[in-house]
Design a protein around this motif. Sequence first.
Motif, short mmCIF file in Angstrom:
data_model
loop_
_atom_site.label_atom_id
_atom_site.label_comp_id
_atom_site.label_asym_id
_atom_site.label_seq_id
_atom_site.Cartn_x
_atom_site.Cartn_y
_atom_site.Cartn_z
N PHE A 1 -16.40 2.29 -11.33
CA PHE A 1 -15.52 3.27 -10.68
C PHE A 1 -14.14 2.67 -10.42
O PHE A 1 -13.12 3.28 -10.74
N VAL A 2 -14.09 1.49 -9.83
CA VAL A 2 -12.79 0.93 -9.45
C VAL A 2 -12.01 0.43 -10.66
O VAL A 2 -10.78 0.56 -10.71
N VAL A 3 -12.71 -0.11 -11.66
CA VAL A 3 -12.02 -0.56 -12.87
C VAL A 3 -11.44 0.63 -13.62
O VAL A 3 -10.39 0.53 -14.27
N ASP A 4 -12.11 1.78 -13.52
CA ASP A 4 -11.59 3.02 -14.12
C ASP A 4 -10.43 3.60 -13.33
O ASP A 4 -9.89 4.64 -13.70
N GLY A 5 -10.09 2.95 -12.21
CA GLY A 5 -8.98 3.45 -11.40
C GLY A 5 -9.36 4.57 -10.46
O GLY A 5 -8.48 5.28 -9.94
N LYS A 6 -10.66 4.75 -10.22
CA LYS A 6 -11.12 5.81 -9.32
C LYS A 6 -11.07 5.29 -7.88
O LYS A 6 -11.62 4.25 -7.56
N GLN A 7 -10.41 6.04 -7.02
CA GLN A 7 -10.27 5.62 -5.63
C GLN A 7 -11.59 5.82 -4.89
O GLN A 7 -12.24 6.85 -5.01
N VAL A 8 -12.00 4.81 -4.13
CA VAL A 8 -13.24 4.89 -3.34
C VAL A 8 -12.95 4.40 -1.92
O VAL A 8 -11.95 3.72 -1.67
N LYS A 9 -13.83 4.75 -1.00
CA LYS A 9 -13.74 4.30 0.38
C LYS A 9 -15.13 3.82 0.82
O LYS A 9 -16.13 4.19 0.21
N GLY A 10 -15.16 3.02 1.87
CA GLY A 10 -16.40 2.39 2.30
C GLY A 10 -17.51 3.38 2.62
O GLY A 10 -17.27 4.44 3.20
N LEU A 11 -18.72 3.01 2.25
CA LEU A 11 -19.90 3.84 2.51
C LEU A 11 -21.05 2.98 3.03
O LEU A 11 -21.20 1.81 2.65
#
Length: 386
Positions: free
Chosen positions: A100-110
């Motif tokens: 997800f992050v390498v694809d540039g998708k923004q994530v937040k802590g879970l």
Amino acid sequence: MTVDQLKQQFQSAFNQQALETYFCPGRVNLIGEHIDYNGGLVMPCAINFGTWMLLAPNEDNVFRFRSVNFEDTYDIGVQDSYEKTGREWYNYPLGVLHHFVVDGKQVKGLDVLYFGNVPIGSGLSSSASIEIATAFAFNQYFKRGYSKLELVKMAKSVENNFIGLSSGIMDQFAVAFGEANKALMLNCDTLEYKAVDAYLGDNVLAVINTNKPRKLAESKYNERVEECAQALKALQQELNISYLCDIDSDTFSRHQHLITDEVVLKRAKHVVEENERVKLAADALAQHNLAEFGRLMYASHQSLQHDYEVSGVELDTAVEYSKTDSNVIGARMTGAGFGGCAIAIVKADAFETYSKNLIDYYTAKIGYAPSVYATNISSGVHELVN
């Protein structure tokens, strides 16, 4: 464990309530073994064993991975990339997060809690189950817009490139696209598939875990791949084909003289005939002809036992007993072989008797007991409504 119990576990682990709950099944391959790397058709289905995943956001921008099944825990902040760490279970969701992050998708802590009831190492795709559960849940929660097929390809990449296991795409595809009472006739090369009616009526799908460690599987698997390559090369002297499964039995019989090694000839014979059995099995299921489907299951196992030589005494013993039980419609090994699981279609009201008798027969011959489970053909990954 019930969903309510899992929610209580989540509350205890993270001191907050779970916001969303997801389920991803495991899978079995009903028929079509060792032909995926030969351009053939497989017929997996999702089963009602699988992985539950509960999540809720936290304010620390940290991913906290917990499992009911394992004591190992892992906490890590949001980063630009992640690396595999050891052999622990949490590397599977970590690999998905990495994509997800390498694809540039923004994530937040879970905060994330998992529970699985797929027997580990049984060949029922516990790893694909946790990969697809995580990919699907993250995609839904973060609204990242991946298609289901993109999630399948992502999960396969996690398995191959992050975890480091050379596997095909069938497992991830089956647990993502599975449908209740349907088998998926899948071309692993093109990813074209057809959902085929697989209504079992008053029967259940029994899964027999031999409980044998699968130490030989990888080396023998690679050996079979090489033998098939040799067969293909020999046939290509006269045939313009890319895969063994590009030809039918009649064409094979007319050109089998090109294969001079008797062992390689047997391997190719299994591949060509097994591919045809998948097509016949789809027809039988579409016509609700379980008796014919059962016959094809037994034929598949016999070919895997004698021509492809990947079963072993444990799997053969499970199928051997099943043939003697009038409540069994058909049985065969499933998966790579050399241990792992067999499957059988068994009358639901006779399952307990079948299970006890099989365990007694197997234990007397092998020296330890198998594990026998009753399952149904179920839906692929989905969110559970709270």
